[in-house]
Enzyme design. Structure first.
Site, PDB file in Angstrom:
ATOM      1  N   HIS A 153      -7.672  -5.204  -1.156  1.00  0.00           N
ATOM      2  CA  HIS A 153      -6.433  -4.448  -0.958  1.00  0.00           C
ATOM      3  C   HIS A 153      -5.355  -5.259  -0.264  1.00  0.00           C
ATOM      4  O   HIS A 153      -4.196  -4.849  -0.247  1.00  0.00           O
ATOM      5  CB  HIS A 153      -6.722  -3.175  -0.162  1.00  0.00           C
ATOM      6  CG  HIS A 153      -5.549  -2.253  -0.067  1.00  0.00           C
ATOM      7  ND1 HIS A 153      -4.806  -1.887  -1.164  1.00  0.00           N
ATOM      8  CD2 HIS A 153      -4.991  -1.623   0.997  1.00  0.00           C
ATOM      9  CE1 HIS A 153      -3.830  -1.078  -0.784  1.00  0.00           C
ATOM     10  NE2 HIS A 153      -3.920  -0.900   0.519  1.00  0.00           N
ATOM     11  N   ASP A 202      -9.207  -4.819  -5.803  1.00  0.00           N
ATOM     12  CA  ASP A 202      -8.761  -3.850  -4.800  1.00  0.00           C
ATOM     13  C   ASP A 202      -9.605  -2.579  -4.899  1.00  0.00           C
ATOM     14  O   ASP A 202      -9.507  -1.853  -5.891  1.00  0.00           O
ATOM     15  CB  ASP A 202      -7.281  -3.533  -5.029  1.00  0.00           C
ATOM     16  CG  ASP A 202      -6.669  -2.746  -3.883  1.00  0.00           C
ATOM     17  OD1 ASP A 202      -7.416  -2.078  -3.154  1.00  0.00           O
ATOM     18  OD2 ASP A 202      -5.439  -2.807  -3.715  1.00  0.00           O
ATOM     19  N   SER A 249       0.842  -1.187   0.000  1.00  0.00           N
ATOM     20  CA  SER A 249       0.000   0.000   0.000  1.00  0.00           C
ATOM     21  C   SER A 249       0.888   1.252   0.000  1.00  0.00           C
ATOM     22  O   SER A 249       1.669   1.438  -0.935  1.00  0.00           O
ATOM     23  CB  SER A 249      -0.952  -0.030   1.199  1.00  0.00           C
ATOM     24  OG  SER A 249      -1.936   0.967   1.087  1.00  0.00           O
TER      25      SER A 249
END
Length: 713
Positions: A689, A657, A582
Site C-alpha cells: 500500500h 497492495d 490512500s
C-alpha cells in the site's frame, strides 16, 4: 501564560531553523535515510519494576537513574551481556537488545530464538526458554517465562522448554492466535496471557467463506498468484471466536459469544482474578456494542455489563483498565457524551463516575497513583492541535495540567504515580525528554532539545485557523519557499489526507509536516495542508459528519483552504497542484473532478476509487453497505466523474497492495480510456500500500518531477 501561548500557536508558528542557513534537503533526507535530520530520542526509556527508578539505552549501555535524583549511571553494558552469552556458548549480539524490566533489578530479552533473564545486581545471565526460528506472534508470560506463538496458522506454547501444540487446524483459512478484523479495533495481536500466566486466550478466525483476492508476484519465472482474504463491503466477512487454553490441564474451552457469526470481538481483557474475561461484542453494522463478561472456566456468558449505541457507529478501541487499588473496578473509554472520555465502572457494570468531561478528547490513559486517588491522562483540553498531560482527583474532579509547555506531549507514568516522563515536541522544540512530578514541576531534563535542521534553509511555517461552512474551526499549515520573496508568485503543492483517525496539522515539530513537504518548499513551492471534518481529536459530531457520504464535506472544507490560498498575493492561482495517498488519493482525485477549475496537476497514490472495493470493517463503518447506501456509494464513485477530468493526473499504485486493491485504480483507468480522457499511470512492482525503503526516493523524485514539469514549465 496559557493565553499568550495560544496566540503564538494560532498566529505565527515559525520554525526556529533560521532561514539564513543555506544547506539544502535531499530526497534521501525526505525518506529519512539520513538519520541526522531526525530529532534525537532516548532509546528504550522506561520505568523499572515497581519503583520510580528508570532506565534507557545509550551507546550500547543501560543507563539507570531515580526520579528523585538528577544523576544516572551505567548499570549494564553490551560487553556484560556478551560475557554471559559466551558462558552459555551463545553467539554475541552487536547492539543492546530490546529489554523488558522485571522486579528486583532484572530484565529479559530475546536472542537467537531464546529468552534470557539478566540480573543487573549479580550480572548473571540465564536462559529461561526457547522457541522455533519460524515462530511468529510471540507473547511472553513474565511470571514463568512461558512463550506462546504461532507456526503458520496454528498456536503453540513452550512451557519450561517443552513445546505443545494448542490448535491443530489444517484447513486453509482457519487462523489461530493472530490479529483479526484487519486491526480496525485497536487490537494488534491475537494471543492474550492471563495475569498470572495460567491461561492463554486466543482468537480463532475462520475466513474460509471470504473470497480470495489475487495479488500477482512477478518475481517467479511464470508470474504466480498470491491469494489474500479480502472481505469487501457488503460481502461475506470472517467469523471470529475466542478460546481459552489451560496451561496446567491442557484443556481448551470455547467462549460462547453467540451469533451472528460475523460480529466483531473487541476490547478483550482478562479479569485480574483470572476467573472472567471481558469482550466487547460489536455488531456488523458497528452501531451497537455490548460489553460482556464471560466465565473463563466454562466459557458461558455471565452478564452484559452495559451497552453503547449510536445511529452511525460505535468504535471501541481500548481494553478495560482494571485498578490495582481496587481490582473490582475498571476505567473505560467511551464517546457516549460526544467526546472520548474516561468512565469508571465496577465489574458488575455499574457506573461509578465519569472521570473526565468537556468538549475535548482524552487521547491516552496513563494510569493512576498507588493511593488510587488520582488518574493521569493525555488530552486535547488545551487545544485541538495540542496534546497535554493532566491528572484529575477522583474525589473532587480537580484537573491539573502537568506538561508546562505548549506542544504535543506523550506521557509514561511511574509506578508510584508521583512522576511522569514528559516526551514532547512543539513548533519550536524538535524533541525533549523530561521528568515532571505530580504537580507539573520539571524535576529533570533527560534529553535537551536540539534542532537537527539548524543548518538547513527551511521555509517559514505558520499554522492558521479557518472556518467551515457551519462555523467549525479548521486548522491548516502553510510553508513558504525557503527563498521567499513577497513580490513573486509561487506555485502551490497542496498535500491532503483528510480521512478518519488522521491529524496532519498539530503543535508539534515542523507543525507535523514531513521532511518531503519542507523539501518541496525548498524547491520553490508554497506547501499547504489542512485537516477537514471527519478527521481525529475533535469529537464525535466532527468525525461522524462524513458518515455515508465520503468525499463530500471533506471537499467542501478543503475548498476553504483553497479560498485562503487565493487571498495570498504571493500564490499563483493558475499553478496549483494537489497530492495525496490512500484516503488522500481518494480526496485528491475527488478535488480535481469536483473542482476542475482549481488544480492544474494532481498526483494520487493508492487511491480508493469505488468504496465497494474496500474492506468490510473500515468501509462499512463509514459508508454502511453498498446495498443499504447505494446513493452514497454512487456519489463517492470517482469513475462516475471521469468526464470532468481536465488536470494533469498521475496515479501511482503498488502492484501487491493488500489495502486499497489494484482493482480500484485499474477501473478508473478503464473508464478514462472509455471516455477518451488521458491520465498518467505508474506502478511499483512488488510494493504494497505504500512504497518503502530506498524505492521511496524514486517515488518522491517522480512526484517532484511531475509537479515541476506541469507547474514550473
Amino acid at each position: 501564560m496559557i493565553r499568550y501561548l495560544s496566540i503564538i500557536i494560532f498566529g505565527l508558528l515559525f520554525s526556529t531553523t533560521g532561514v539564513t542557513q543555506d544547506k539544502q534537503l535531499t530526497l534521501e533526507d525526505a525518506v529519512y535515510l539520513n538519520p541526522g535530520v531526525l530529532p534525537k530520542r532516548l532509546n528504550q526509556l522506561m520505568w523499572m519494576g515497581e519503583n520510580d527508578n528508570y532506565s534507557y539505552v545509550k551507546d550500547n549501555q543501560l543507563m539507570t537513574g531515580r526520579a528523585s535524583s538528577s544523576e544516572s549511571r551505567v548499570s549494564a553494558t553490551l560487553d556484560d551481556l556478551n560475557a554471559g552469552l559466551a558462558d552459555l556458548n551463545m553467539d554475541s549480539i552487536k547492539r543492546f537488545p530490546r529489554i523488558h524490566h522485571l522486579p528486583e533489578h532484572t530484565f529479559w530479552f530475546l536472542h537467537q530464538n531464546k529468552l534470557f533473564k539478566y540480573s543487573i545486581t549479580t550480572r548473571n545471565l540465564e536462559q529461561k526458554n526457547e522457541y522455533p526460528k519460524e515462530a511468529e506472534n510471540l507473547e511472553v508470560d513474565e511470571n514463568a517465562f512461558n512463550i506462546a506463538y504461532t507456526l503458520e496458522n496454528n498456536l503453540y506454547v513452550n512451557v519450561g522448554g517443552k513445546q505443545s501444540q494448542i490448535t491443530e487446524d489444517t484447513v486453509n483459512g482457519i487462523v489461530n492466535g493472530q490479529t483479526v478484523h484487519r486491526n480496525e479495533f485497536g487490537i494488534n495481536k491475537g494471543i492474550f496471557w492471563s495475569p498470572n500466566g495460567n491461561y492463554i486466550a486466543y482468537y480463532r478466525k475462520d475466513e474460509t467463506m471470504v473470497t480470495d483476492y489475487p495479488l500477482v508476484d512477478i518475481e517467479t519465472r511464470i508470474a504466480t498468484v498470491e491469494n489474500t482474504k479480502y472481505p469487501m463491503a457488503g460481502m461475506e466477512s470472517e467469523q471470529v471466536t475466542l478460546r481459552i487454553f489451560n496451561i496446567s490441564t491442557g484443556k481448551k474451552i470455547f467462549i460462547n459469544t453467540g451469533e451472528p457469526k460475523d460480529q466483531y470481538l473487541t476490547s478483550v481483557t482478562w479479569d485480574p482474578s483470572e476467573e472472567f474475561i471481558y469482550i466487547g461484542i460489536l455488531n456488523r453494522d458497528q452501531n451497537h456494542l455490548k460489553l460482556n463478561k464471560y466465565s473463563a472456566i466454562t466459557g458461558e456468558l455471565i452478564k452484559t455489563l452495559f451497552e453503547e449505541k449510536n445511529p452511525n457507529y460505535v468504535e471501541p478501541e481500548h481494553p478495560l483498565y482494571f485498578r490495582e487499588t481496587n481490582p473490582s473496578q475498571f476505567f473505560w473509554f467511551s464517546e457516549r457524551d460526544g467526546f472520548q472520555h474516561l468512565y469508571l465502572f465496577n465489574s458488575e457494570g455499574e457506573l461509578i463516575q465519569q472521570v473526565t468531561k468537556g468538549d475535548w478528547v482524552v487521547t491516552d490513559f496513563l494510569g493512576e497513583d498507588k493511593r488510587g486517588r488520582t488518574v493521569f491522562f493525555a488530552s486535547t483540553k488545551e487545544s485541538p492541535i495540542q496534546e497535554q498531560l493532566y491528572s484529575t482527583d477522583l474525589k473532587t474532579g480537580t484537573v491539573t495540567r502537568l506538561s508546562p509547555d505548549h506542544g504535543t506531549h506523550n506521557g509514561i507514568l511511574s509506578p508510584s504515580g508521583d512522576y511522569v516522563f514528559d516526551i514532547y515536541s512543539s513548533t519550536d522544540v524538535a524533541s525533549e525528554y523530561r521528568i515532571v512530578d505530580r504537580n507539573g514541576k520539571v524535576t529533570d531534563v533527560l534529553l535537551e532539545n536540539e534542532n537537527p535542521l539548524k543548518d538547513y534553509s527551511l521555509g517559514e511555517m505558520e499554522i492558521i485557523t479557518m472556518k467551515a461552512d457551519d462555523g467549525t474551526d479548521l486548522y491548516g499549515r502553510i510553508i513558504k519557499p525557503s527563498d521567499f520573496d513577497p513580490s513573486r508568485k509561487y506555485p502551490v503543492f497542496y498535500y491532503v489526507y483528510g480521512g478518519p483517525h488522521s491529524q496532519l496539522v498539530s503543535d508539534s515539530w515542523l507543525g507535523a509536516a514531513g521532511i518531503f513537504q519542507n523539501y518541496m518548499a525548498q524547491q520553490g513551492y508554497v506547501v499547504f495542508t489542512m485537516d477537514n471534518r471527519g478527521t481525529a481529536n475533535r469529537g464525535l459530531e466532527f468525525e461522524q459528519s462524513i458518515f455515508r457520504n465520503l468525499g463530500q464535506l471533506e471537499i467542501a472544507d478543503q475548498m476553504k483552504g483553497v479560498e485562503y490560498l487565493k487571498t495570498l498575493n504571493y500564490v499563483d492561482q493558475e499553478r496549483m497542484g494537489i497530492d495525496g495517498w490512500s484516503y488522500g488519493g481518494f480526496l485528491t482525485i475527488s478535488m480535481i473532478l469536483q473542482h476542475p477549475e482549481v488544480f492544474k496537476v494532481a498526483c494520487a497514490g493508492g487511491p480508493v476509487i469505488d468504496w465497494k472495493y474496500y474492506e468490510v470493517m473500515y468501509g462499512e463503518r463509514y459508508m454502511d453497505t453498498p446495498e443499504s447506501n447505494p446513493e452514497g456509494y454512487e456519489k463517492a464513485n470517482l469513475s462516475n466523474y471521469v468526464d470532468k477530468l481536465d488536470a494533469k493526473l498521475l496515479i501511482i499504485q503498488g502492484t501487491k497492495d493488500p489495502t486499497v486493491v489494484w482493482q480500484n485504480s485499474l477501473t478508473f483507468l478503464k473508464k478514462c480510456v472509455d471516455e477518451g480522457r488521458q491520465v498518467d499511470y505508474f506502478v511499483y512492482p512488488g510494493h504494497g500500500h505504500n512504497v518503502r525503503g530506498k524505492d521511496r526516493v524514486h517515488l518522491y523524485e517522480k512526484i517532484r518531477r511531475y509537479f515541476d514539469e506541469n507547474l514550473k514549465n
